[in-house]
Design a protein around this motif. Structure first.
Motif, short mmCIF file in Angstrom:
data_model
loop_
_atom_site.label_atom_id
_atom_site.label_comp_id
_atom_site.label_asym_id
_atom_site.label_seq_id
_atom_site.Cartn_x
_atom_site.Cartn_y
_atom_site.Cartn_z
N ASP A 100 0.75 -1.23 -0.04
CA ASP A 100 -0.06 -0.20 0.05
C ASP A 100 0.90 1.37 -0.09
OD1 ASP A 100 -2.21 1.68 0.12
OD2 ASP A 100 -1.96 1.59 2.58
N ALA A 101 1.02 1.92 -1.10
CA ALA A 101 1.67 3.10 -1.34
C ALA A 101 1.29 4.42 -0.34
CB ALA A 101 1.81 3.78 -2.66
N ALA A 102 0.11 4.60 0.01
CA ALA A 102 -0.56 5.66 0.37
C ALA A 102 -0.18 5.55 2.02
CB ALA A 102 -2.10 5.34 0.54
N SER A 103 0.07 4.46 2.83
CA SER A 103 0.34 4.32 4.01
C SER A 103 1.75 3.68 4.11
CB SER A 103 -0.54 3.37 4.80
OG SER A 103 -0.55 2.13 4.31
N GLY A 104 2.47 3.32 3.32
CA GLY A 104 3.78 2.81 3.43
C GLY A 104 3.84 1.23 3.91
N LEU A 105 2.71 0.78 4.04
CA LEU A 105 2.50 -0.36 4.58
C LEU A 105 2.71 -1.63 3.67
CD1 LEU A 105 -0.56 -0.13 7.31
CD2 LEU A 105 2.03 0.11 7.67
N ASP A 106 3.29 -2.59 4.17
CA ASP A 106 3.31 -4.00 3.44
C ASP A 106 2.72 -4.84 4.18
OD1 ASP A 106 4.85 -3.00 1.33
OD2 ASP A 106 6.51 -4.02 1.73
N VAL A 107 1.70 -5.78 3.49
CA VAL A 107 0.81 -6.38 4.43
C VAL A 107 1.19 -8.00 3.93
CG1 VAL A 107 -1.46 -7.32 4.81
CG2 VAL A 107 -0.94 -4.82 4.32
N GLU A 108 1.45 -8.92 4.80
CA GLU A 108 1.57 -10.40 4.43
C GLU A 108 0.33 -11.15 5.25
OE1 GLU A 108 5.10 -12.67 4.13
OE2 GLU A 108 4.43 -13.48 5.92
N LEU A 109 -0.41 -11.78 4.58
CA LEU A 109 -1.69 -12.38 4.95
C LEU A 109 -1.45 -14.08 4.59
CD1 LEU A 109 -4.76 -10.74 3.26
CD2 LEU A 109 -4.42 -11.36 5.68
N THR A 110 -1.28 -14.80 5.82
CA THR A 110 -1.15 -16.06 5.53
C THR A 110 -2.34 -17.04 5.88
OG1 THR A 110 1.16 -16.01 5.94
CG2 THR A 110 0.08 -18.31 6.20
N TYR A 111 -2.92 -17.75 5.07
CA TYR A 111 -3.96 -18.67 5.34
C TYR A 111 -3.45 -20.18 5.59
CZ TYR A 111 -7.19 -14.49 3.67
OH TYR A 111 -7.53 -13.26 3.63
N ARG A 112 -4.04 -20.70 6.57
CA ARG A 112 -3.53 -22.10 6.52
C ARG A 112 -4.65 -22.90 7.20
NH1 ARG A 112 -1.85 -25.19 11.46
NH2 ARG A 112 -0.88 -27.13 10.73
N LEU A 113 -5.12 -23.91 6.12
CA LEU A 113 -6.25 -24.81 6.38
C LEU A 113 -5.63 -25.99 7.04
CD1 LEU A 113 -9.38 -25.18 6.26
CD2 LEU A 113 -8.85 -26.01 4.02
N THR A 114 -6.02 -26.18 8.32
CA THR A 114 -5.24 -27.14 8.98
C THR A 114 -6.05 -28.51 8.79
OG1 THR A 114 -6.90 -27.01 10.92
CG2 THR A 114 -4.57 -25.54 10.96
N PRO A 115 -5.37 -29.60 9.02
CA PRO A 115 -5.90 -31.02 8.81
C PRO A 115 -7.39 -31.30 9.37
CG PRO A 115 -3.70 -31.46 9.19
CD PRO A 115 -4.01 -30.17 9.45
N SER A 116 -7.81 -30.63 10.25
CA SER A 116 -8.95 -30.56 11.02
C SER A 116 -10.22 -29.70 10.34
CB SER A 116 -8.83 -29.98 12.65
OG SER A 116 -8.63 -28.63 12.62
N GLY A 117 -9.83 -28.90 9.45
CA GLY A 117 -10.46 -27.94 8.63
C GLY A 117 -10.54 -26.76 9.31
N VAL A 118 -9.82 -26.41 10.42
CA VAL A 118 -9.84 -25.08 11.18
C VAL A 118 -8.99 -24.22 10.14
CG1 VAL A 118 -9.08 -23.70 12.93
CG2 VAL A 118 -10.48 -25.86 13.48
N LEU A 119 -9.40 -22.97 9.68
CA LEU A 119 -8.61 -22.21 8.92
C LEU A 119 -7.88 -20.96 9.97
CD1 LEU A 119 -7.93 -21.18 6.24
CD2 LEU A 119 -9.95 -19.66 6.18
#
Length: 717
Positions: free
Chosen positions: A111-130
């Motif tokens: 995001d150039a406006a705020s100077g923020l970099d964002v890292e989003l990590t989704y992990r779908l576990t073997p139990s189905g919990v995300l």
């Protein structure tokens, strides 16, 4: 951007699908498993994810992205809030790159406006919990970015129209409350410095009328032990093609996080789960998720004797040795010495912070008790409240700057204040004190308490808000202590069940569900605590005949049966028990040790009954099941009629036993149902289709009574 443009995660009957195109990726689906999507399937899902253009609305279809902001005309809670001197408050993120594999999808936005970099990590576990993990990093720019909040958000369909979450108070934790999901926000903010007795706990949205056994449900849990924000939100225009959203994250106090260039904020993990098998299906996912975590012990949960309600502050070695001997005789495997052992601690007005043994009470230290406990083959546990301090303590007198709060302190709570764990000197003192005591006495277990809320939690030196720093310092303290003592087990207690969350359970082995041991209250508290975490981490003790917290008098058999369905223990004073009562405790201990492999690994099931004062709950596995049939109060109906036993295999035959080791409940009937009378005489074989589909006519119990049924499959081979 390289192909594919649509990626998905699949596990345990759940799918999470994201389109990687557009400035910011969008969630196409979260819910039932869509299978292995072909290119044609993926294109069809993408094509049908386009919303209509409404009247008096933006001229392009609204989309709901993984990082919702005003840039995509989202008018609900944004994924991030903050500013730099009142500027850069409206982010316009763009996908920079991504990685996908091994059940994980990581998206990196800039995001150039705020100077923020964002890292989003989704992990779908073997139990189905995300799991959703978010990190924001300030890459550059003038000034400090004042971060006001980061939340993880997922969309919900129109049929998700009813909300279940929890409230509560001391000794009545996790009381469920249900409401229709209206337009606007169902928002819960926790400002107690810990989740609190009124924690939302597991915010669930589902099809109207969803139950334990039925209905499609979506749930979220903020795995964090400090301030929190939870919400389910529905706008009239929806969220893209979706109707509403579900989300949560840490609630940040003003000025708590200010990012300079190169600095990052890692948000707490937020866990999401979906089920088409009602609340029991959702609970099963979270139980499997927790049991698979590296911090979850596989060791059998030892039967515990805690001294609090037996002796309170009256620490006398001879009496405690007698209590220990009796505990060992009835089958106790761990003794925990509760509050009152340290310097100046004769009541709750003094001593907190002075973590040395009181030699006026224990002239030879704790050694005589600890040696006897270990000689009997028991583990030894000790109560601490490291995060707190009494003003009447040497620590407070010598180090007033270590107190978390302004110079002019507000009202005490339970005669105490919080100690600032983020203060390096206070942290070092606590670590050194705990480490020394654990090492000197070979302590196996700590009962770690937290008996006040963090109001006016400001660092006296810096003046900054301190809840986040306190929570992170707590996590470091627990981690470092366990690194030094790898076999040490720790219980999270907070005025009972005030800090029960997956953040603290990433570092502890058990939670104390409530200070209330009244079995009528405990039936409900344990029923709903198990909605998120499995029974083996829920402390469940047998108290005195007359409850310390409610003054209600209950039968020993009811107390014993209720306490079986958790990590069982004893809080009653065994030195005042009759020989018959001690014999009942012994039989119960043997029963617990027999049943705990099932109780602590099986699937929790709860029957949907029209009578709110009748409970049928149990734990089932492929070959065995144990059920508790309990009556809390009298009902309007003369008899319950047929009650189906959930979780059983209708194609199997079961051998049904009535377990009588801890006594039988009193019945409100002249004669019990015939099957019950026959099962009392010996095991009774019944087909699973009758048990699971038709149901058993359950006996009519008097109020505050419980019955234990033990079922095992019959092998016809």
């Amino acid at each position: 951007m390289s192909s594919p443009t649509v990626v998905g995660l699949r596990a345990a009957g759940t799918s999470f699908v994201v389109e990687l195109g557009r400035p910011v990726p969008r969630v196409l689906h979260w819910g039932a498993d869509l299978g292995d999507l072909s290119e044609v399937d993926a294109e069809a899902l993408r094509l049908t994810s386009g919303a209509a253009v409404l009247n008096n609305a933006p001229d392009v279809p609204r989309a709901f992205s993984v990082w919702p902001t005003e840039a995509e005309t989202w008018s609900g809670t944004p994924a991030v809030a903050g500013h730099v001197d009142g500027r850069a408050a409206v982010p316009r993120p763009v996908l920079r790159d991504f990685s996908h594999g091994d059940g994980t999808l990581t998206l990196r936005l800039a995001d150039a406006a705020s100077g923020l970099d964002v890292e989003l990590t989704y992990r779908l576990t073997p139990s189905g919990v995300l799991e959703v993990a978010t990190t924001v990093t300030r890459q550059g720019g003038e000034g400090l970015y004042d971060l006001a909040g980061v939340v993880a958000v997922l969309p919900l369909p129109r049929r998700a129209a009813e909300v279940l979450d929890f409230t509560g108070k001391w000794c009545r934790e996790r009381s469920p409350q249900r409401t229709p999901l209206a337009f606007g926000g169902h928002v819960r903010e926790v400002r107690r410095g810990k989740p609190g007795a009124d924690s939302p706990y597991l915010l669930t949205v589902g099809e109207p009328g969803f139950s334990f056994a039925g209905g499609e449900v979506w749930g979220t849990h903020v795995a964090w032990s400090g301030d929190q924000k939870w919400f389910a939100e529905q706008l009239p225009e929806g969220a893209g093609v979706h109707a509403s959203v579900l989300g949560g994250g840490e609630l940040l106090r003003p000025g708590e996080v200010r990012l300079a260039a190169g600095e990052s904020y890692a948000a707490p993990v937020v866990c999401f789960a979906w089920s088409d098998a009602g609340l029991d299906g959702l609970a099963a996912r979270f139980h499997a998720y927790h049991r698979a975590r590296a911090t979850h012990t596989g060791k059998p949960r030892p039967l515990t004797l805690n001294t609090w309600e037996a002796v309170y502050f009256e620490h006398d070695l001879d009496r405690l040795l007698e209590l220990t001997e009796l505990g060992a005789k009835v089958g106790v495997e761990r003794l925990v010495l509760d509050d009152g052992w340290f310097r100046g601690r004769r009541d709750d007005t003094a001593g907190l912070g002075d973590w040395t043994v009181d030699r006026s009470v224990w002239p030879k230290g704790l050694t005589p008790l600890v040696e006897r406990v270990h000689a009997l083959g028991l583990e030894f546990g000790l109560w601490f409240e490291p995060e707190m301090v009494n003003l009447d303590s040497d620590l407070a007198r010598e180090h007033p700057s270590w107190i978390l709060g302004p110079d002019e302190l507000g009202a005490p709570s339970r005669n105490q204040y919080a100690l600032n764990l983020a203060n390096p000197e206070a942290y070092a003192y606590l670590l050194s004190s705990l480490d020394a005591l654990v090492g000197e006495y070979g302590i196996d277990y700590l009962k770690w308490d937290h008996n006040r809320e963090l109001h006016e939690a400001y660092d006296r030196v810096t003046g900054h808000a301190g809840v986040r720093a306190q929570t992170l310092a707590l996590y470091r303290l627990l981690d470092e202590l366990r690194e030094r003592h790898p076999l040490l087990e720790i219980e999270s207690c907070a005025s009972g069940g005030g800090r029960v969350d997956l953040g603290i359970l990433g570092r502890t082995d058990r939670v104390w569900a409530s200070d209330c041991l009244d079995p009528l209250e405990r039936q409900a508290i344990q029923r709903w605590t198990a909605q998120l975490i499995p029974p083996e981490v829920i402390g469940s003790h047998v108290g005195a005949e007359r409850s310390h917290t409610t003054a209600r008098v209950t039968d020993l058999s009811f107390r014993l049966v209720t306490a079986l369905f958790g990590h069982a223990g004893i809080e009653a004073d065994l030195t005042r028990s009759s020989p018959a009562e001690l014999a009942a405790f012994s039989a119960w201990a043997e029963l617990y040790q027999e049943l705990r492999p099932l109780l602590h690994s099986g699937r929790v099931v709860r029957a949907d009954l029209p009578d709110a004062d009748a409970y049928l709950h149990g734990v089932v596995s492929e070959r065995r099941a144990v059920f508790c049939w309990a009556r809390l109060a009298t009902g309007a109906a003369g008899q319950p009629g047929r009650v189906r036993l959930p979780g059983l295999d209708a194609s199997r035959t079961y051998r049904v036993r009535v377990r009588t080791e801890v006594g039988l409940p009193s019945l409100r009937e002249v004669a019990a149902p015939e099957w019950f009378t026959r099962a009392l005489a010996g095991p009774l074989e019944l087909p699973g289709v009758v048990l699971a589909s038709a149901g058993l006519p359950m006996p009519v119990l008097d109020p505050a009574q419980a019955l234990l049924l033990d079922l095992s499959t019959v092998d016809r081979s």
